[in-house]
Design a protein around this motif. Structure first.
Motif, PDB file in Angstrom:
ATOM      1  N   ASN A 220      11.652  17.373   6.760  1.00 14.14           N
ATOM      2  CA  ASN A 220      10.215  17.149   6.933  1.00 14.14           C
ATOM      3  C   ASN A 220       9.726  16.012   6.039  1.00 14.14           C
ATOM      4  O   ASN A 220       8.889  15.201   6.449  1.00 14.14           O
ATOM      5  CB  ASN A 220       9.440  18.432   6.619  1.00 14.14           C
ATOM      6  CG  ASN A 220       9.555  19.469   7.732  1.00 14.14           C
ATOM      7  OD1 ASN A 220       9.721  19.123   8.900  1.00 14.14           O
ATOM      8  ND2 ASN A 220       9.475  20.734   7.369  1.00 14.14           N
ATOM      9  N   GLU A 221      10.254  15.948   4.812  1.00 16.60           N
ATOM     10  CA  GLU A 221       9.861  14.878   3.902  1.00 16.60           C
ATOM     11  C   GLU A 221      10.298  13.520   4.441  1.00 16.60           C
ATOM     12  O   GLU A 221       9.537  12.548   4.417  1.00 16.60           O
ATOM     13  CB  GLU A 221      10.473  15.118   2.525  1.00 16.60           C
ATOM     14  CG  GLU A 221      10.046  14.095   1.486  1.00 16.60           C
ATOM     15  CD  GLU A 221      10.632  14.389   0.115  1.00 16.60           C
ATOM     16  OE1 GLU A 221      10.547  13.498  -0.760  1.00 16.60           O
ATOM     17  OE2 GLU A 221      11.179  15.493  -0.084  1.00 16.60           O
ATOM     18  N   ALA A 222      11.552  13.442   4.932  1.00 12.26           N
ATOM     19  CA  ALA A 222      12.051  12.183   5.494  1.00 12.26           C
ATOM     20  C   ALA A 222      11.266  11.806   6.749  1.00 12.26           C
ATOM     21  O   ALA A 222      10.940  10.637   6.963  1.00 12.26           O
ATOM     22  CB  ALA A 222      13.541  12.305   5.809  1.00 12.26           C
ATOM     23  N   ALA A 223      10.951  12.801   7.572  1.00 13.67           N
ATOM     24  CA  ALA A 223      10.184  12.534   8.798  1.00 13.67           C
ATOM     25  C   ALA A 223       8.781  12.048   8.462  1.00 13.67           C
ATOM     26  O   ALA A 223       8.252  11.138   9.125  1.00 13.67           O
ATOM     27  CB  ALA A 223      10.120  13.796   9.654  1.00 13.67           C
ATOM     28  N   LEU A 226       9.025   8.399   7.557  1.00 15.28           N
ATOM     29  CA  LEU A 226       9.174   7.548   8.746  1.00 15.28           C
ATOM     30  C   LEU A 226       7.853   7.422   9.492  1.00 15.28           C
ATOM     31  O   LEU A 226       7.485   6.341   9.964  1.00 15.28           O
ATOM     32  CB  LEU A 226      10.252   8.111   9.673  1.00 15.28           C
ATOM     33  CG  LEU A 226      11.697   8.015   9.209  1.00 15.28           C
ATOM     34  CD1 LEU A 226      12.641   8.600  10.260  1.00 15.28           C
ATOM     35  CD2 LEU A 226      12.083   6.569   8.924  1.00 15.28           C
ATOM     36  N   TRP A 227       7.138   8.537   9.630  1.00 16.44           N
ATOM     37  CA  TRP A 227       5.851   8.515  10.332  1.00 16.44           C
ATOM     38  C   TRP A 227       4.863   7.612   9.599  1.00 16.44           C
ATOM     39  O   TRP A 227       4.147   6.807  10.221  1.00 16.44           O
ATOM     40  CB  TRP A 227       5.304   9.933  10.430  1.00 16.44           C
ATOM     41  CG  TRP A 227       4.021  10.021  11.207  1.00 16.44           C
ATOM     42  CD1 TRP A 227       3.880  10.187  12.559  1.00 16.44           C
ATOM     43  CD2 TRP A 227       2.688   9.939  10.665  1.00 16.44           C
ATOM     44  NE1 TRP A 227       2.546  10.223  12.896  1.00 16.44           N
ATOM     45  CE2 TRP A 227       1.793  10.062  11.760  1.00 16.44           C
ATOM     46  CE3 TRP A 227       2.174   9.776   9.384  1.00 16.44           C
ATOM     47  CZ2 TRP A 227       0.409  10.034  11.593  1.00 16.44           C
ATOM     48  CZ3 TRP A 227       0.791   9.730   9.215  1.00 16.44           C
ATOM     49  CH2 TRP A 227      -0.071   9.865  10.304  1.00 16.44           C
ATOM     50  N   THR A 228       4.819   7.721   8.266  1.00 16.71           N
ATOM     51  CA  THR A 228       3.894   6.907   7.469  1.00 16.71           C
ATOM     52  C   THR A 228       4.217   5.429   7.596  1.00 16.71           C
ATOM     53  O   THR A 228       3.314   4.592   7.761  1.00 16.71           O
ATOM     54  CB  THR A 228       3.960   7.326   5.987  1.00 16.71           C
ATOM     55  OG1 THR A 228       3.626   8.719   5.880  1.00 16.71           O
ATOM     56  CG2 THR A 228       2.992   6.506   5.158  1.00 16.71           C
ATOM     57  N   ILE A 229       5.497   5.088   7.515  1.00 15.83           N
ATOM     58  CA  ILE A 229       5.895   3.689   7.639  1.00 15.83           C
ATOM     59  C   ILE A 229       5.524   3.152   9.020  1.00 15.83           C
ATOM     60  O   ILE A 229       5.019   2.032   9.152  1.00 15.83           O
ATOM     61  CB  ILE A 229       7.403   3.532   7.370  1.00 15.83           C
ATOM     62  CG1 ILE A 229       7.686   3.745   5.878  1.00 15.83           C
ATOM     63  CG2 ILE A 229       7.905   2.158   7.816  1.00 15.83           C
ATOM     64  CD1 ILE A 229       9.162   3.704   5.521  1.00 15.83           C
TER      65      ILE A 229
END
Length: 297
Positions: A220-223, A226-229
Protein backbone atom coordinates in the motif's frame (compact mmCIF):
# COMPACT_ATOMS: atom_id res chain seq x y z
CA UNK A 1 50.74 11.17 -19.40
CA UNK A 2 53.44 9.16 -17.68
CA UNK A 3 51.47 5.93 -17.92
CA UNK A 4 50.51 5.58 -14.27
CA UNK A 5 47.90 2.92 -13.62
CA UNK A 6 45.49 1.79 -10.92
CA UNK A 7 45.53 -1.54 -9.11
CA UNK A 8 43.10 -3.04 -11.66
CA UNK A 9 45.65 -2.33 -14.39
CA UNK A 10 43.66 0.38 -16.17
CA UNK A 11 45.15 3.76 -16.96
CA UNK A 12 45.14 6.31 -14.14
CA UNK A 13 43.09 9.03 -15.86
CA UNK A 14 41.37 12.31 -14.92
CA UNK A 15 38.23 10.58 -13.59
CA UNK A 16 40.46 8.67 -11.19
CA UNK A 17 41.93 11.94 -9.90
CA UNK A 18 38.45 13.48 -9.62
CA UNK A 19 37.30 10.50 -7.54
CA UNK A 20 40.42 10.78 -5.39
CA UNK A 21 39.75 14.42 -4.59
CA UNK A 22 36.06 14.06 -3.71
CA UNK A 23 35.91 10.80 -1.74
CA UNK A 24 36.57 10.74 2.03
CA UNK A 25 37.69 7.13 1.54
CA UNK A 26 41.18 8.35 0.68
CA UNK A 27 41.46 10.26 3.97
CA UNK A 28 40.94 7.04 5.92
CA UNK A 29 37.15 7.06 6.25
CA UNK A 30 34.33 4.98 4.77
CA UNK A 31 31.06 6.66 3.78
CA UNK A 32 27.88 4.65 4.25
CA UNK A 33 24.25 5.60 3.66
CA UNK A 34 22.74 8.78 2.18
CA UNK A 35 23.59 10.19 -1.27
CA UNK A 36 21.99 7.54 -3.45
CA UNK A 37 18.30 7.96 -2.82
CA UNK A 38 18.13 11.37 -1.21
CA UNK A 39 21.06 13.69 -1.74
CA UNK A 40 19.86 15.88 1.09
CA UNK A 41 20.88 13.11 3.49
CA UNK A 42 24.56 13.20 4.39
CA UNK A 43 26.35 9.83 4.55
CA UNK A 44 27.73 8.56 7.82
CA UNK A 45 31.53 8.37 8.00
CA UNK A 46 33.34 5.53 9.73
CA UNK A 47 37.04 5.21 10.44
CA UNK A 48 38.35 2.58 8.03
CA UNK A 49 41.04 -0.03 8.49
CA UNK A 50 43.06 1.29 5.56
CA UNK A 51 45.85 3.86 5.62
CA UNK A 52 44.86 7.36 4.35
CA UNK A 53 46.74 8.65 1.30
CA UNK A 54 45.42 12.23 1.56
CA UNK A 55 45.67 14.50 4.59
CA UNK A 56 42.42 15.94 5.92
CA UNK A 57 43.76 19.45 5.28
CA UNK A 58 44.45 18.73 1.61
CA UNK A 59 41.05 17.03 1.20
CA UNK A 60 39.22 20.00 2.77
CA UNK A 61 41.05 22.43 0.47
CA UNK A 62 40.11 20.34 -2.56
CA UNK A 63 36.41 20.41 -1.53
CA UNK A 64 36.55 24.19 -1.13
CA UNK A 65 38.04 24.59 -4.62
CA UNK A 66 35.48 22.23 -6.17
CA UNK A 67 32.59 24.07 -4.51
CA UNK A 68 33.92 27.41 -5.69
CA UNK A 69 34.19 26.17 -9.27
CA UNK A 70 30.72 24.63 -9.14
CA UNK A 71 29.25 27.84 -7.81
CA UNK A 72 31.01 29.77 -10.57
CA UNK A 73 29.56 27.50 -13.22
CA UNK A 74 26.05 27.93 -11.83
CA UNK A 75 26.38 31.71 -11.80
CA UNK A 76 27.59 31.87 -15.39
CA UNK A 77 24.99 29.38 -16.68
CA UNK A 78 21.72 30.11 -14.89
CA UNK A 79 19.69 28.05 -17.40
CA UNK A 80 21.66 24.81 -17.11
CA UNK A 81 19.76 21.70 -18.18
CA UNK A 82 18.35 19.60 -15.33
CA UNK A 83 19.48 16.04 -16.03
CA UNK A 84 16.71 13.71 -14.89
CA UNK A 85 19.00 10.67 -15.08
CA UNK A 86 22.23 12.08 -13.69
CA UNK A 87 24.05 9.30 -11.72
CA UNK A 88 21.40 6.77 -12.85
CA UNK A 89 22.01 6.34 -16.58
CA UNK A 90 24.35 3.62 -17.86
CA UNK A 91 25.38 2.37 -21.30
CA UNK A 92 23.42 -0.72 -22.32
CA UNK A 93 26.49 -2.08 -24.16
CA UNK A 94 29.30 -1.79 -21.60
CA UNK A 95 27.15 -1.24 -18.45
CA UNK A 96 29.33 1.71 -17.38
CA UNK A 97 27.69 4.81 -15.96
CA UNK A 98 27.34 7.72 -18.37
CA UNK A 99 28.34 11.24 -17.38
CA UNK A 100 26.66 14.51 -18.23
CA UNK A 101 28.22 17.00 -20.60
CA UNK A 102 27.20 20.25 -22.28
CA UNK A 103 28.54 21.64 -25.54
CA UNK A 104 29.65 25.17 -26.37
CA UNK A 105 26.40 25.55 -28.34
CA UNK A 106 24.32 24.83 -25.25
CA UNK A 107 23.34 21.23 -26.04
CA UNK A 108 23.25 18.72 -23.17
CA UNK A 109 24.39 15.10 -23.46
CA UNK A 110 24.79 11.85 -21.58
CA UNK A 111 28.20 10.51 -22.60
CA UNK A 112 29.76 7.08 -22.20
CA UNK A 113 32.56 7.62 -19.69
CA UNK A 114 34.48 4.49 -20.66
CA UNK A 115 37.17 6.39 -22.54
CA UNK A 116 37.87 8.58 -19.50
CA UNK A 117 38.30 5.43 -17.42
CA UNK A 118 40.52 3.61 -19.88
CA UNK A 119 37.73 1.22 -20.97
CA UNK A 120 36.69 0.84 -24.60
CA UNK A 121 33.00 0.48 -25.49
CA UNK A 122 32.12 -0.98 -28.89
CA UNK A 123 28.95 1.09 -29.26
CA UNK A 124 28.83 4.03 -31.68
CA UNK A 125 27.89 6.75 -31.07
CA UNK A 126 28.98 7.04 -27.46
CA UNK A 127 26.50 9.73 -26.47
CA UNK A 128 22.84 10.70 -26.58
CA UNK A 129 21.17 14.09 -26.32
CA UNK A 130 19.91 14.55 -22.76
CA UNK A 131 16.66 16.04 -24.04
CA UNK A 132 15.93 12.87 -26.02
CA UNK A 133 16.41 10.38 -23.20
CA UNK A 134 14.88 12.66 -20.56
CA UNK A 135 11.70 12.85 -22.65
CA UNK A 136 11.69 9.05 -22.77
CA UNK A 137 11.97 8.63 -19.01
CA UNK A 138 9.27 11.29 -18.57
CA UNK A 139 6.98 9.34 -20.92
CA UNK A 140 7.75 6.10 -19.09
CA UNK A 141 6.91 7.61 -15.70
CA UNK A 142 3.69 9.11 -17.04
CA UNK A 143 2.64 5.62 -18.23
CA UNK A 144 3.09 4.01 -14.82
CA UNK A 145 -0.51 3.34 -13.85
CA UNK A 146 -1.86 0.51 -11.74
CA UNK A 147 -5.15 -1.18 -12.69
CA UNK A 148 -8.17 -0.41 -10.51
CA UNK A 149 -8.15 -3.95 -9.11
CA UNK A 150 -4.36 -4.04 -8.61
CA UNK A 151 -4.64 -5.55 -5.12
CA UNK A 152 -6.64 -8.54 -6.38
CA UNK A 153 -4.35 -9.04 -9.39
CA UNK A 154 -1.22 -8.85 -7.27
CA UNK A 155 -2.56 -11.26 -4.65
CA UNK A 156 -3.49 -13.74 -7.38
CA UNK A 157 -0.02 -13.41 -8.92
CA UNK A 158 1.69 -13.98 -5.57
CA UNK A 159 -0.46 -17.02 -4.76
CA UNK A 160 0.36 -18.58 -8.14
CA UNK A 161 4.09 -17.89 -7.76
CA UNK A 162 5.76 -21.31 -7.96
CA UNK A 163 9.09 -19.90 -6.83
CA UNK A 164 8.26 -19.34 -3.15
CA UNK A 165 10.30 -22.36 -2.05
CA UNK A 166 13.24 -21.15 -4.12
CA UNK A 167 12.88 -17.70 -2.59
CA UNK A 168 13.12 -19.14 0.93
CA UNK A 169 16.23 -21.11 -0.08
CA UNK A 170 17.83 -17.98 -1.51
CA UNK A 171 16.99 -16.01 1.64
CA UNK A 172 18.88 -18.57 3.74
CA UNK A 173 21.86 -18.39 1.39
CA UNK A 174 21.94 -14.58 1.47
CA UNK A 175 21.77 -14.50 5.27
CA UNK A 176 24.64 -16.98 5.40
CA UNK A 177 26.73 -14.88 2.99
CA UNK A 178 26.10 -11.72 5.01
CA UNK A 179 27.15 -13.48 8.21
CA UNK A 180 30.40 -14.73 6.62
CA UNK A 181 31.20 -11.32 5.16
CA UNK A 182 30.73 -9.61 8.52
CA UNK A 183 32.92 -12.19 10.24
CA UNK A 184 35.62 -11.74 7.60
CA UNK A 185 35.40 -7.97 7.98
CA UNK A 186 35.95 -8.26 11.73
CA UNK A 187 39.00 -10.41 11.01
CA UNK A 188 40.39 -7.64 8.79
CA UNK A 189 40.08 -9.52 5.51
CA UNK A 190 38.62 -6.45 3.77
CA UNK A 191 41.44 -4.14 4.81
CA UNK A 192 41.88 -1.50 2.11
CA UNK A 193 38.61 -2.51 0.41
CA UNK A 194 36.05 -1.28 2.94
CA UNK A 195 34.19 0.69 0.27
CA UNK A 196 33.59 -2.47 -1.77
CA UNK A 197 32.59 -4.34 1.39
CA UNK A 198 29.87 -1.83 2.35
CA UNK A 199 28.57 -1.71 -1.23
CA UNK A 200 28.37 -5.53 -1.37
CA UNK A 201 26.62 -5.71 2.01
CA UNK A 202 24.09 -3.09 0.91
CA UNK A 203 23.37 -4.99 -2.31
CA UNK A 204 22.84 -8.28 -0.43
CA UNK A 205 20.58 -6.58 2.10
CA UNK A 206 18.43 -5.11 -0.69
CA UNK A 207 18.18 -8.50 -2.38
CA UNK A 208 17.21 -10.04 0.93
CA UNK A 209 14.49 -7.43 1.48
CA UNK A 210 13.18 -8.09 -2.03
CA UNK A 211 12.78 -11.78 -1.23
CA UNK A 212 10.90 -11.22 2.01
CA UNK A 213 7.18 -12.05 1.85
CA UNK A 214 5.27 -9.03 0.63
CA UNK A 215 3.13 -7.37 3.31
CA UNK A 216 -0.07 -5.47 2.71
CA UNK A 217 1.34 -2.36 4.40
CA UNK A 218 4.47 -2.26 2.23
CA UNK A 219 2.43 -2.74 -0.94
CA UNK A 220 0.00 0.00 0.00
CA UNK A 221 2.86 2.37 0.79
CA UNK A 222 4.56 1.66 -2.56
CA UNK A 223 1.24 2.01 -4.38
CA UNK A 224 0.56 5.35 -2.68
CA UNK A 225 3.99 6.55 -3.82
CA UNK A 226 3.29 5.54 -7.42
CA UNK A 227 -0.14 7.18 -7.32
CA UNK A 228 1.33 10.42 -5.91
CA UNK A 229 4.08 10.54 -8.52
CA UNK A 230 1.57 9.91 -11.31
CA UNK A 231 -0.66 12.78 -10.15
CA UNK A 232 2.07 15.32 -9.41
CA UNK A 233 4.45 14.58 -12.30
CA UNK A 234 2.81 16.92 -14.88
CA UNK A 235 2.88 19.81 -12.39
CA UNK A 236 6.36 19.20 -10.98
CA UNK A 237 9.44 21.29 -11.77
CA UNK A 238 12.37 19.56 -13.54
CA UNK A 239 14.21 19.41 -10.20
CA UNK A 240 11.21 17.73 -8.54
CA UNK A 241 10.85 15.32 -11.44
CA UNK A 242 14.52 14.36 -11.06
CA UNK A 243 13.88 13.55 -7.39
CA UNK A 244 10.91 11.35 -8.34
CA UNK A 245 12.97 9.47 -10.93
CA UNK A 246 15.69 8.83 -8.34
CA UNK A 247 13.06 7.60 -5.90
CA UNK A 248 11.83 4.90 -8.30
CA UNK A 249 14.86 3.79 -10.30
CA UNK A 250 18.22 2.36 -9.28
CA UNK A 251 19.60 2.29 -12.82
CA UNK A 252 18.44 3.18 -16.34
CA UNK A 253 20.24 1.56 -19.28
CA UNK A 254 20.35 3.45 -22.58
CA UNK A 255 21.27 2.05 -25.99
CA UNK A 256 23.28 4.80 -27.67
CA UNK A 257 22.93 3.03 -31.04
CA UNK A 258 19.12 3.04 -31.10
CA UNK A 259 19.02 6.17 -28.91
CA UNK A 260 16.45 4.56 -26.62
CA UNK A 261 16.13 3.40 -23.04
CA UNK A 262 16.40 -0.38 -23.21
CA UNK A 263 16.11 -1.47 -19.56
CA UNK A 264 15.18 0.00 -16.20
CA UNK A 265 16.10 -1.29 -12.77
CA UNK A 266 13.66 -0.24 -10.06
CA UNK A 267 14.03 -0.32 -6.29
CA UNK A 268 12.97 -3.70 -4.97
CA UNK A 269 9.96 -2.47 -3.00
CA UNK A 270 8.33 -1.31 -6.26
CA UNK A 271 9.09 -4.47 -8.29
CA UNK A 272 5.84 -6.40 -7.48
CA UNK A 273 3.74 -3.41 -8.54
CA UNK A 274 5.74 -2.74 -11.69
CA UNK A 275 4.84 -6.25 -12.85
CA UNK A 276 1.27 -4.98 -13.22
CA UNK A 277 2.19 -1.99 -15.41
CA UNK A 278 1.18 -2.79 -18.99
CA UNK A 279 3.85 -0.60 -20.60
CA UNK A 280 6.63 -2.66 -18.99
CA UNK A 281 7.82 -6.23 -19.51
CA UNK A 282 9.31 -8.03 -16.52
CA UNK A 283 12.77 -9.43 -17.29
CA UNK A 284 14.09 -10.61 -13.92
CA UNK A 285 13.88 -9.60 -10.26
CA UNK A 286 13.68 -5.78 -10.35
CA UNK A 287 14.48 -5.28 -14.06
CA UNK A 288 11.95 -4.29 -16.72
CA UNK A 289 11.90 -3.52 -20.45
CA UNK A 290 9.99 -0.37 -21.46
CA UNK A 291 8.02 -2.09 -24.22
CA UNK A 292 6.10 0.99 -25.33
CA UNK A 293 9.31 3.00 -25.81
CA UNK A 294 11.14 0.24 -27.67
CA UNK A 295 8.22 -0.37 -30.03
CA UNK A 296 7.72 3.29 -30.84
CA UNK A 297 9.20 4.63 -34.07
Amino acid sequence: EQGASKREGRIFVKDTVRELLKSPFYTGYVAYGGLKRDRRIEPELYKGLHEPILSQELFDRAQAVRQEKTAGIKRSHPTDHVYLLQTLIACAHCNLNMRVQSSALGYSYYVDAGRDRGVTCSARPRSIRAEVVDLQIAELVSQIELPDNWQIELQTMLEQDSQQAEAEKERRELRSRLKRMRENYNYGQYEGEEKKYFAAVKELQERLRALEPVTEDSLNEAADTLWTIGKTWPLATPEEQAEMVHLLFRKVYCDTVTQKISLVEVYYEFAPLFKLVKSLEHVEENRFRPVSLLEAN
